[in-house]
Scaffold this motif. Structure first.
Motif, PDB file in Angstrom:
ATOM      1  N   LYS A 128       0.951  -6.221 -14.540  1.00  0.00           N
ATOM      2  CA  LYS A 128      -0.399  -6.016 -14.024  1.00  0.00           C
ATOM      3  C   LYS A 128      -1.335  -7.147 -14.480  1.00  0.00           C
ATOM      4  O   LYS A 128      -2.172  -7.620 -13.721  1.00  0.00           O
ATOM      5  CB  LYS A 128      -0.947  -4.666 -14.474  1.00  0.00           C
ATOM      6  CG  LYS A 128      -0.286  -3.469 -13.796  1.00  0.00           C
ATOM      7  CD  LYS A 128      -0.791  -2.154 -14.350  1.00  0.00           C
ATOM      8  CE  LYS A 128      -2.197  -1.846 -13.895  1.00  0.00           C
ATOM      9  NZ  LYS A 128      -2.289  -1.619 -12.448  1.00  0.00           N
ATOM     10  N   LYS A 131      -0.110 -10.536 -12.623  1.00  0.00           N
ATOM     11  CA  LYS A 131       0.154 -10.458 -11.177  1.00  0.00           C
ATOM     12  C   LYS A 131      -0.590 -11.518 -10.373  1.00  0.00           C
ATOM     13  O   LYS A 131       0.009 -12.280  -9.606  1.00  0.00           O
ATOM     14  CB  LYS A 131      -0.204  -9.054 -10.668  1.00  0.00           C
ATOM     15  CG  LYS A 131      -0.168  -8.910  -9.154  1.00  0.00           C
ATOM     16  CD  LYS A 131      -0.624  -7.520  -8.724  1.00  0.00           C
ATOM     17  CE  LYS A 131      -0.798  -7.412  -7.220  1.00  0.00           C
ATOM     18  NZ  LYS A 131      -1.264  -6.061  -6.806  1.00  0.00           N
ATOM     19  N   LEU A 178       5.533  -7.253  -4.245  1.00  0.00           N
ATOM     20  CA  LEU A 178       5.076  -8.612  -4.497  1.00  0.00           C
ATOM     21  C   LEU A 178       5.724  -9.686  -3.636  1.00  0.00           C
ATOM     22  O   LEU A 178       5.188 -10.793  -3.522  1.00  0.00           O
ATOM     23  CB  LEU A 178       5.274  -8.957  -5.977  1.00  0.00           C
ATOM     24  CG  LEU A 178       4.443  -8.155  -6.980  1.00  0.00           C
ATOM     25  CD1 LEU A 178       4.599  -8.711  -8.387  1.00  0.00           C
ATOM     26  CD2 LEU A 178       2.965  -8.139  -6.581  1.00  0.00           C
TER      27      LEU A 178
END
Length: 275
Positions: A128, A131, A178
């Motif tokens: 997180k 990212k 992603l």
């Protein structure tokens, strides 16, 4: 041109074992490397080995941090950006099969929380926090899981096995999310590897040696007959982090265990011995 020239890599749990071996290989291949762990003395030892392996001081970043502390995670990310300006590759290697003297269903809820915090939650938080930076560089994430998280059961350590199983599923989910931004996520699942892992579980050096010798000589444990070395896993990590060599691999886990996960209870015994 070296394989990772111009690339910046964060490797958690890189003060020893697989993490240290991975950091050395990345440095040899031209990467700028952030190494991190809780033990400052071990990190200093890793630093010396990396510098000797041809890495220049300005290409190495050292962060003493606890991954179970959010401020420690923030410091890893911030110091990497301050020194190198970007993040291309994240290797979530840190993990531990924490021992408190209990096994099986007798393991405590406190141990459950500690085990999941280092083996799963820390990975979630690191991803997180990095990212957006990885999206900017169209980067790579490699998680280090374990064969303990696969379908065979290790009843003595249910929390560690469950945390690694959760990590495997999380890897797949994040990979699917992603890849639309150009970031690849994969993992490696080691079998038994000669690191400080058994020592961290409380085994003295002589006992560790006996365990390694028994497993290596017993085809029911390791069919290849060789106890794994940190470099065996580090090479897989670099393969998965190399866009040129593994570009079409997304959301997968490579098992590197000398054949351990192929053996079932029924296969562990010769039929001639049964009759």
């Amino acid at each position: 041109m070296k394989r990772f020239s111009g690339k910046t890599v964060i490797i958690t749990g890189s003060s020893s074992g697989i993490g240290r071996a991975t950091a050395i290989l990345f440095a040899k291949q031209g990467a700028q490397v952030t190494i991190t762990g809780r033990d400052a003395e071990k990190l200093e030892d890793t630093k010396k080995v990396i510098l000797k392996a041809a890495c220049k001081p300005h290409d190495l970043n050292i962060v003493v941090a606890n991954l179970t502390d959010p401020s420690g995670l923030d410091e890893i990310v911030k110091s990497t950006l301050d020194k190198f300006g970007k993040i291309d590759i994240l290797v979530n290697n840190a993990g531990a099969n924490i021992a408190d003297g209990t096994t099986n269903t007798d393991q405590s809820i406190e141990l459950y929380h500690r085990t999941f915090q280092i083996n799963f939650q820390a990975v979630v938080e690191m991803i997180k926090k990095t990212k957006n930076h990885l999206i900017n560089t169209k980067g790579e994430i490699v998680n280090v899981s374990s064969v303990a998280g696969d379908s065979q059961a290790l009843a003595a350590t249910p929390y560690y096995s469950s945390a690694k199983a959760a990590l495997n599923q999380y890897t797949r989910c994040v990979a699917l999310d992603l890849i639309q931004y150009g970031v690849r996520v994969n993992s490696v699942s080691p079998g038994v590897v000669s690191t400080g892992f058994l020592g961290a579980m409380g085994l003295p050096d002589d006992a560790k040696g006996k365990v390694e010798s028994f497993m290596a000589s017993n085809k029911n444990c390791i069919p290849e007959g060789v106890f794994g070395k940190p470099n065996d896993i580090a090479e897989v990590i670099l393969f998965l982090a190399d866009r040129k060599r593994s570009s079409y691999i997304v959301g997968q886990s490579i098992i590197a265990d000398g054949g351990t996960s192929l053996v079932t209870g029924m296969q562990a015994y010769d039929i001639q011995d049964m009759i």
